[in-house]
Design a protein around this motif. Structure first.
Motif, PDB file in Angstrom:
ATOM      1  N   GLN A  61       0.869   1.744 -11.242  1.00 30.52           N
ATOM      2  CA  GLN A  61       0.874   1.464  -9.801  1.00 30.52           C
ATOM      3  C   GLN A  61       2.175   1.968  -9.215  1.00 30.52           C
ATOM      4  N   ASP A  63       4.397   2.483  -5.344  1.00 31.22           N
ATOM      5  CA  ASP A  63       4.543   2.216  -3.918  1.00 31.22           C
ATOM      6  C   ASP A  63       4.356   3.525  -3.147  1.00 31.22           C
ATOM      7  N   THR A  64       3.462   3.537  -2.167  1.00 33.67           N
ATOM      8  CA  THR A  64       3.185   4.769  -1.430  1.00 33.67           C
ATOM      9  C   THR A  64       4.380   5.255  -0.621  1.00 33.67           C
ATOM     10  N   SER A  65       5.338   4.388  -0.347  1.00 36.30           N
ATOM     11  CA  SER A  65       6.519   4.793   0.423  1.00 36.30           C
ATOM     12  C   SER A  65       7.557   5.500  -0.445  1.00 36.30           C
ATOM     13  N   THR A  86      -6.283   3.054  -3.527  1.00 38.10           N
ATOM     14  CA  THR A  86      -5.223   2.397  -2.757  1.00 38.10           C
ATOM     15  C   THR A  86      -5.464   0.894  -2.720  1.00 38.10           C
ATOM     16  N   GLU A  88      -3.302  -3.136  -1.473  1.00 33.66           N
ATOM     17  CA  GLU A  88      -2.143  -3.814  -0.899  1.00 33.66           C
ATOM     18  C   GLU A  88      -1.612  -4.820  -1.908  1.00 33.66           C
ATOM     19  N   LYS A  89      -0.300  -4.818  -2.047  1.00 30.60           N
ATOM     20  CA  LYS A  89       0.344  -5.730  -2.989  1.00 30.60           C
ATOM     21  C   LYS A  89       1.241  -6.677  -2.204  1.00 30.60           C
ATOM     22  N   SER A  96       3.225  -7.641   2.737  1.00 32.45           N
ATOM     23  CA  SER A  96       2.595  -6.868   1.675  1.00 32.45           C
ATOM     24  C   SER A  96       3.021  -5.414   1.806  1.00 32.45           C
ATOM     25  N   LYS A  97       2.746  -4.641   0.790  1.00 34.20           N
ATOM     26  CA  LYS A  97       3.054  -3.211   0.838  1.00 34.20           C
ATOM     27  C   LYS A  97       1.875  -2.418   0.287  1.00 34.20           C
ATOM     28  N   GLN A  98       1.763  -1.181   0.751  1.00 33.24           N
ATOM     29  CA  GLN A  98       0.676  -0.317   0.317  1.00 33.24           C
ATOM     30  C   GLN A  98       1.050   0.329  -1.010  1.00 33.24           C
ATOM     31  N   ASN A 100      -0.532   2.739  -4.532  1.00 31.50           N
ATOM     32  CA  ASN A 100      -1.568   3.558  -5.147  1.00 31.50           C
ATOM     33  C   ASN A 100      -1.736   3.138  -6.602  1.00 31.50           C
TER      34      ASN A 100
END
Length: 215
Positions: A61, A63-65, A86, A88-89, A96-98, A100
């Protein structure tokens, strides 16, 4: 000298020359460039070059950022080796954060090299190094137990298509370097009863993102 005698002499010379060449070529313990090359190529045939310096376990996993974490995996998605979903965590109760999620695709599993020492871990191996030139060797003998240090160049003529793709090489610059031109390397060879064998080998490409050799 008649024609028959000349033909006999030439035939004898040819046979003697062939026998000498055969005996030299078949002596795997001789300290020569041919045997050094064969020893290193034999080693690499059983030790493919792989993408990551350490085995990885999927799914993973990211973080998309954080592009530094996703770009490499996304390039392998483009090549069909991974699948991406995708999600959300949750970080806190109200935040939360997006992210992948990446996992092996069917194609990826077919070319995945499992790590036999760590269940679930593995690597994507992309080809086998092959000696392109022997540059130098420390003087040695053909005696069993003799050693020599070899400096040489290698290339990877059988590189997988996914490794040669522009997207993959952009995400893994060391891979691009590895496949672009012959690379420097060194090896220690030991003479055995079966001929010269590699006791240690290392690439002089020091990047940790590509070029791992599977033991």
């Amino acid at each position: 000298m008649n024609i028959h005698a000349i033909r006999t002499t030439l035939r004898t010379a040819a046979l003697c020359g062939a026998a000498l060449a055969l005996s030299t070529g078949c002596n795997k313990k001789a300290d020569n460039t041919l045997n050094f090359t064969n020893a290193i190529n034999t080693y690499y045939s059983a030790h493919p070059a792989c993408l990551w310096s350490d085995p990885i376990k999927f799914p993973v996993q990211a973080d998309t950022s954080d592009n530094s974490k996703t770009s490499g995996y996304d390039a392998l998605v483009d090549q069909g080796l991974l699948v991406r979903t995708t999600a959300e965590k949750k970080k806190f109760i109200i935040a939360s954060k997006q992210v992948n999620n990446y996992d092996l695709s069917d194609k990826g599993r077919s070319v995945w090299t499992a790590d036999t020492t760590q269940p679930g871990y593995g690597n994507f191996c992309y080809g086998h190094r092959k000696v392109s030139s022997i540059d130098s060797s420390i003087p040695t003998t053909d005696a069993v137990g003799a050693t020599t240090q070899i400096a040489y160049h290698y290339n990877i003529p059988d590189a997988a298509g996914w490794a040669s793709a522009a997207e993959t090489q952009t995400a893994y610059p060391a891979l691009q370097t590895e496949l672009a031109a012959p690379q420097n390397a060194q090896a220690t060879l030991t003479n055995t009863s079966n001929g010269w064998q590699v006791s240690s080998a290392k690439s002089l490409n020091t990047s940790t993102n590509a070029g791992k050799i599977v033991e």
